[in-house]
Design a protein around this motif. Structure first.
Motif, short mmCIF file in Angstrom:
data_model
loop_
_atom_site.label_atom_id
_atom_site.label_comp_id
_atom_site.label_asym_id
_atom_site.label_seq_id
_atom_site.Cartn_x
_atom_site.Cartn_y
_atom_site.Cartn_z
N THR A 3 27.85 38.40 44.26
CA THR A 3 29.11 37.73 43.93
C THR A 3 29.68 38.38 42.68
O THR A 3 29.03 39.22 42.07
N ARG A 4 30.85 37.96 42.32
CA ARG A 4 31.43 38.55 41.11
C ARG A 4 32.39 37.58 40.45
O ARG A 4 32.90 36.64 41.06
N PHE A 5 32.62 37.84 39.16
CA PHE A 5 33.70 37.18 38.44
C PHE A 5 34.59 38.32 37.98
O PHE A 5 34.10 39.31 37.44
N ALA A 6 35.89 38.20 38.26
CA ALA A 6 36.80 39.32 38.01
C ALA A 6 38.00 38.87 37.19
O ALA A 6 39.13 38.84 37.67
N PRO A 7 37.77 38.50 35.94
CA PRO A 7 38.87 37.96 35.14
C PRO A 7 39.86 39.01 34.70
O PRO A 7 39.52 40.17 34.51
N SER A 8 41.10 38.59 34.55
CA SER A 8 42.11 39.43 33.91
C SER A 8 42.11 39.01 32.44
O SER A 8 42.36 37.84 32.15
N PRO A 9 41.83 39.92 31.53
CA PRO A 9 41.67 39.52 30.12
C PRO A 9 42.99 39.31 29.41
O PRO A 9 43.36 40.08 28.53
N ILE A 39 36.19 43.68 34.90
CA ILE A 39 37.34 43.38 34.05
C ILE A 39 38.61 43.89 34.73
O ILE A 39 38.80 45.10 34.90
N GLU A 40 39.48 42.97 35.11
CA GLU A 40 40.69 43.36 35.85
C GLU A 40 41.86 43.51 34.87
O GLU A 40 42.75 42.66 34.78
N ASP A 41 41.81 44.62 34.17
CA ASP A 41 42.80 44.86 33.12
C ASP A 41 43.89 45.83 33.57
O ASP A 41 44.25 46.74 32.84
N ALA A 191 48.95 47.68 42.34
CA ALA A 191 49.09 46.23 42.37
C ALA A 191 47.71 45.62 42.21
O ALA A 191 46.73 46.16 42.72
N PHE A 192 47.67 44.50 41.52
CA PHE A 192 46.37 43.90 41.20
C PHE A 192 45.51 43.64 42.44
O PHE A 192 44.33 43.94 42.49
N PHE A 193 46.11 43.11 43.51
CA PHE A 193 45.26 42.71 44.64
C PHE A 193 44.79 43.91 45.47
O PHE A 193 43.87 43.80 46.27
N CYS A 195 43.64 46.85 43.88
CA CYS A 195 42.43 47.22 43.13
C CYS A 195 41.32 46.20 43.38
O CYS A 195 40.15 46.55 43.57
N ASN A 196 41.71 44.95 43.37
CA ASN A 196 40.76 43.86 43.52
C ASN A 196 39.99 43.97 44.83
O ASN A 196 38.76 43.85 44.87
N ALA A 197 40.71 44.28 45.91
CA ALA A 197 40.06 44.39 47.22
C ALA A 197 39.21 45.66 47.31
O ALA A 197 38.07 45.63 47.79
N LEU A 209 34.22 34.12 45.63
CA LEU A 209 34.66 32.73 45.40
C LEU A 209 35.75 32.79 44.35
O LEU A 209 35.55 33.36 43.28
N ARG A 210 36.89 32.24 44.67
CA ARG A 210 37.98 32.28 43.71
C ARG A 210 38.93 31.12 43.94
O ARG A 210 38.79 30.37 44.91
N GLY A 211 39.89 31.00 43.04
CA GLY A 211 40.82 29.87 43.10
C GLY A 211 41.73 29.96 44.31
O GLY A 211 42.02 31.06 44.81
N ASP A 213 44.72 29.70 44.52
CA ASP A 213 45.98 30.40 44.27
C ASP A 213 45.93 31.83 44.81
O ASP A 213 46.97 32.48 44.92
N HIS A 214 44.75 32.31 45.16
CA HIS A 214 44.64 33.67 45.71
C HIS A 214 44.59 33.71 47.23
O HIS A 214 44.51 34.78 47.83
N LEU A 215 44.66 32.53 47.84
CA LEU A 215 44.51 32.47 49.30
C LEU A 215 45.51 33.36 50.04
O LEU A 215 45.16 34.02 51.02
N1 GLU Z 1 41.84 39.00 38.27
C1 GLU Z 1 42.06 37.91 39.17
C2 GLU Z 1 42.28 36.64 38.40
O1 GLU Z 1 41.85 36.55 37.25
C3 GLU Z 1 40.88 37.78 40.09
C4 GLU Z 1 41.16 37.23 41.41
C5 GLU Z 1 39.93 37.16 42.25
O2 GLU Z 1 38.95 36.51 41.81
O3 GLU Z 1 39.91 37.77 43.32
O4 GLU Z 1 42.90 35.73 38.86
#
Ligand code: GLU
Length: 464
Positions: A3-9, A39-41, A191-193, A195-197, A209-211, A213-215
């Protein structure tokens, strides 16, 4: 499982994204899998180094270490998206060769107009594909003129993207509703999504697993990954957290960032016990250690109804966590100011006596102040004290070197006071408060000098 956590700082992590991190961490723990930090910067303007440092500290404070990430490269790095441009470029190239992307020269004004026309016609806003079929000559010509362009992904027509959301169940999206979407901006930045994918696939993430809002990003991501022949992870979109007023959680209705909670004296295990149940159900309603929380975590126990933040619940877990601290940790937690006030020879007794009365460090400071500085009496307390007879107070004074129980006997004998009439003035004399720790212990903690000083204060109240 990975799994991962991918925050935008772009700010400090708060309860909402800390919960996303926690669930991802716990899901990996439950299966003996790995948890990745990325780190999704990509948003250079809003991303800041200090937020990256802070979020790493906050995750570690909460007790959510990552097995793979910025300082633990397992061969999938770099873990900063700003350092992965060359990787993204390869995949743009690949999509271009496959004819799956095309340059779109529409200006922002043109796109705005498109949206307005669609709104007037009662249609949902979506790119109408007007540059999808430019000839190579037309493209070359526009490029030669220096017209800026974005890259759009060619969404297949008349299909459906279907996936089993681990939290929300089966999801269906018609590709005709999606419209060709931008994967590289006018300045070439990804675009962020996108790179994310790509990163999820390349890093071998199995469960995202994410919020929620990303559905709506998910069908787009699935389309791109499939086109590129990359692995599609399992997705789970977690419910929103609502504030006490039913509106999405924000600063106004209870949300705080994790740093603030730490500064307020919250215990990390209290925050974990609370958050792990915010939209996730455990059979065990009692306090669990972080390891136990991990072992019993089940993605299928994540609810899809919105979770509601409840301060009282959070305080409940805080009490549970404080109860479980050892003496040394508690002493450290109460802070320098309170520690300074406690005489060395009374430290052990202070800890034993005051600990059951603390939920936050401030409570320890309050009690240190009450016990080791002059008395503060409320108007109401002053009245009770003023009504206390001289015989009562003299008996206390002459018993100052006796044990608490001998003192109580002496006061009873001298004043005839009993029950509430005996104990309330004694409690007020010692602490100025109607409730608090055991009186025998307070008697010891305050000690001879403290008691005499209080009697002097009370005498002057009576005289005044
Ligand atoms: N960088 C995105 C955010 O912070 C991550 C989205 C995701 O978890 O896929 O909302």
């Amino acid at each position: 499982m990975k799994t991962r956590f991918a925050p935008s700082p772009t700010g400090y992590i708060h309860m909402g994204n800390a919960r996303t991190a926690l669930f991802s961490y716990l899901a990996a723990q439950a299966q003996g899998g790995d948890f990745v930090l990325r780190i999704e910067d990509t948003d250079a303007e809003r991303s800041r180094e200090e937020y990256v440092d802070a979020l790493r500290e906050d995750l570690l404070w909460l007790g959510l270490p990552w097995q793979e990430g910025p300082d633990a490269d397992k061969g999938n790095g770099p873990y900063w998206q700003s350092q992965r441009d060359a990787i993204y470029a390869q995949y743009y190239q690949k999509l271009q060769e496959m004819g799956m992307v095309y340059p779109c020269f529409c200006t922002p004004v043109e796109l705005e107009l498109m949206r307005k026309m669609q709104a007037q016609a009662g249609l949902p806003p979506r790119y109408d594909g007007r540059h999808a079929n430019l000839t190579p000559e037309q493209v070359a010509e526009r490029k030669a003129e220096g017209q800026p362009f974005t890259l759009r992904f060619r969404v297949p027509k008349g299909e459906e993207v279907v996936f089993d959301d681990m939290v929300k169940g089966k999801q269906r999206f018609k590709t005709d509703d999606i419209g060709d979407f931008i994967i590289a901006r006018g300045d070439g930045s990804p675009a962020f999504f996108f790179c994310n994918a790509i990163d999820d696939a390349l890093m071998g993430i199995t469960h995202v697993l994410r919020g929620e809002d990303h559905l709506t990003n998910t069908p787009r991501q699935i389309l791109m990954l499939k086109a590129l022949g990359l692995n599609v992870p399992n997705y789970g979109h977690m419910n929103l957290i609502l504030g006490t007023d039913g509106a999405p959680l924000s600063k106004r209705n209870g949300s705080r960032n994790i740093r603030q909670m730490q500064a307020e004296g919250f215990r990390p295990d209290a925050v974990l016990n609370y958050m792990a149940r915010l939209g996730h159900y455990y059979e065990n309603p009692a306090y669990m250690s972080p390891t136990e929380l991990g072992a019993a975590f089940k993605i299928e126990n994540c609810g899809s109804a919105p979770a509601r933040f409840d301060e009282a619940q959070l305080h409940y877990w805080q009490k549970e966590a404080v109860m479980r601290m050892d003496d040394a940790a508690w002493w450290d937690w109460i802070g320098e100011e309170a520690r300074q006030m406690v005489p060395v020879d009374k430290q052990a007794l202070f800890i034993e006596t005051i600990r059951p009365n603390t939920v936050f460090p401030q409570d320890a400071l309050t009690w240190a102040t009450i016990l080791f500085t002059p008395l503060t009496l409320s108007a109401e307390a002053e009245e009770v004290v003023a009504a206390t007879g001289d015989a009562f107070l003299t008996a206390v004074e002459t018993s100052v070197d006796l044990s608490y129980s001998d003192m109580v006997e002496a006061v009873k004998l001298a004043s005839g006071a009993k029950g509430k009439g005996l104990f309330m003035p004694l409690r007020l004399l010692m602490s100025g408060r109607h409730d608090g720790p055991e009186m025998a212990k307070m008697w010891q903690l305050i000690g001879r000098e403290g008691i005499l000083a209080r009697l002097g204060q009370v005498m002057s109240v009576k005289a005044g």
